[in-house]
Write a protein that holds these residues in place. Structure first.
Motif, mmCIF file in Angstrom:
data_model
loop_
_atom_site.group_PDB
_atom_site.id
_atom_site.type_symbol
_atom_site.label_atom_id
_atom_site.label_comp_id
_atom_site.label_asym_id
_atom_site.label_seq_id
_atom_site.Cartn_x
_atom_site.Cartn_y
_atom_site.Cartn_z
ATOM 1 N N THR A 23 0.835 -1.207 0.000
ATOM 2 C CA THR A 23 0.000 0.000 0.000
ATOM 3 C C THR A 23 0.869 1.255 0.000
ATOM 4 O OG1 THR A 23 -1.730 -1.199 1.185
ATOM 5 C CG2 THR A 23 -1.841 1.214 1.229
ATOM 6 N N ARG A 26 2.351 1.771 -3.396
ATOM 7 C CA ARG A 26 1.343 2.228 -4.361
ATOM 8 C C ARG A 26 1.098 3.733 -4.255
ATOM 9 N NH1 ARG A 26 -4.826 0.882 -4.580
ATOM 10 N NH2 ARG A 26 -5.194 1.319 -6.760
ATOM 11 N N TYR A 27 1.120 4.261 -3.042
ATOM 12 C CA TYR A 27 0.826 5.677 -2.817
ATOM 13 C C TYR A 27 2.074 6.548 -2.670
ATOM 14 C CZ TYR A 27 -3.992 4.281 -2.114
ATOM 15 O OH TYR A 27 -5.248 3.791 -2.304
ATOM 16 N N LEU A 30 2.317 9.878 -4.664
ATOM 17 C CA LEU A 30 1.199 10.815 -4.563
ATOM 18 C C LEU A 30 1.594 12.152 -3.927
ATOM 19 C CD1 LEU A 30 -1.773 11.239 -5.212
ATOM 20 C CD2 LEU A 30 -2.324 10.194 -3.000
ATOM 21 N N SER A 156 -0.485 6.379 -10.562
ATOM 22 C CA SER A 156 -1.154 5.092 -10.373
ATOM 23 C C SER A 156 -2.423 5.166 -9.537
ATOM 24 C CB SER A 156 -0.180 4.096 -9.748
ATOM 25 O OG SER A 156 0.212 4.553 -8.475
ATOM 26 N N VAL A 157 -2.565 6.195 -8.717
ATOM 27 C CA VAL A 157 -3.750 6.296 -7.860
ATOM 28 C C VAL A 157 -4.332 7.702 -7.928
ATOM 29 C CG1 VAL A 157 -3.040 4.500 -6.235
ATOM 30 C CG2 VAL A 157 -2.340 6.849 -5.828
ATOM 31 N N PHE A 158 -5.621 7.795 -7.662
ATOM 32 C CA PHE A 158 -6.343 9.074 -7.646
ATOM 33 C C PHE A 158 -6.050 9.877 -8.912
ATOM 34 C CE2 PHE A 158 -5.674 8.402 -2.947
ATOM 35 C CZ PHE A 158 -6.961 7.959 -2.714
ATOM 36 N N SER A 159 -6.223 9.249 -10.061
ATOM 37 C CA SER A 159 -5.906 9.929 -11.305
ATOM 38 C C SER A 159 -6.895 9.552 -12.402
ATOM 39 C CB SER A 159 -4.486 9.568 -11.756
ATOM 40 O OG SER A 159 -4.418 8.222 -12.152
#
Length: 176
Positions: A23, A26-27, A30, A156-159
């Protein structure tokens, strides 16, 4: 003595089979993406709203700044090109920073936006902050280095990019 990898050193934390390290990985980019996105949006807006910046000459103008750094830059020809139309160059940089910042913050064409940010930072390093001594006093080189992980990894996240990837995956039955 035999050496091996211990498999019992960390335990699942979130998302069922995912552990906290997965996790965190992954973030990890950001915060960098948010920082660079907000910073470039701010820089673009700051240039567009500064009445003295978008002028050929005068205190605080893009024209005077480019004339000042011309002889100390790594690529004087690039500065000469900007001096043909300093105001146009100033608008190009400001709108480029806005586009890069918005794309990075939203994660829309994130790698392309990061590449644009890296190019802007590279051009500013080779012109405006080249003469800084020692080199680490100028921030453009640090910004260039900060853009590179986003050029390589994207968002990769929130995009928007991640949402589009997920949508394509669902349409193709889970296959890319």
């Amino acid at each position: 003595m035999a050496h091996g990898t211990r498999t019992d050193t960390h335990h699942a934390y979130l998302d069922g089979g995912r552990d906290w390290r997965d996790t965190a990985t992954r973030y990890a980019l950001l915060p960098l993406r948010v920082f660079l996105g907000v910073t470039f949006i701010y820089a673009g807006l700051d240039k567009l709203t500064d009445s003295s910046f978008m002028k050929d000459a005068g205190s605080g103008s893009i024209g005077d700044m480019m004339r000042t750094v011309r002889d100390s830059s790594a690529i004087p020809a690039l500065v000469d090109l900007s001096l043909k139309n300093p105001v146009g160059f100033g608008y190009a940089i400001a709108f480029g920073e806005l586009a890069v910042g918005i794309g990075t913050l939203l994660g829309l064409l994130a790698r392309l936006a990061a590449f644009g940010g890296a190019l802007i930072s590279l051009s500013l390093w080779l012109t405006v902050s080249w003469a800084n001594d020692p080199y680490y006093y100028g921030n453009d080189l640090a910004y260039l280095m900060a853009w590179l992980p986003l050029v390589l990894a994207g968002a990769s996240v929130f995009s928007v990019d991640a949402a589009l990837r997920s949508r394509r995956r669902q349409r193709s039955g889970g296959y890319r």
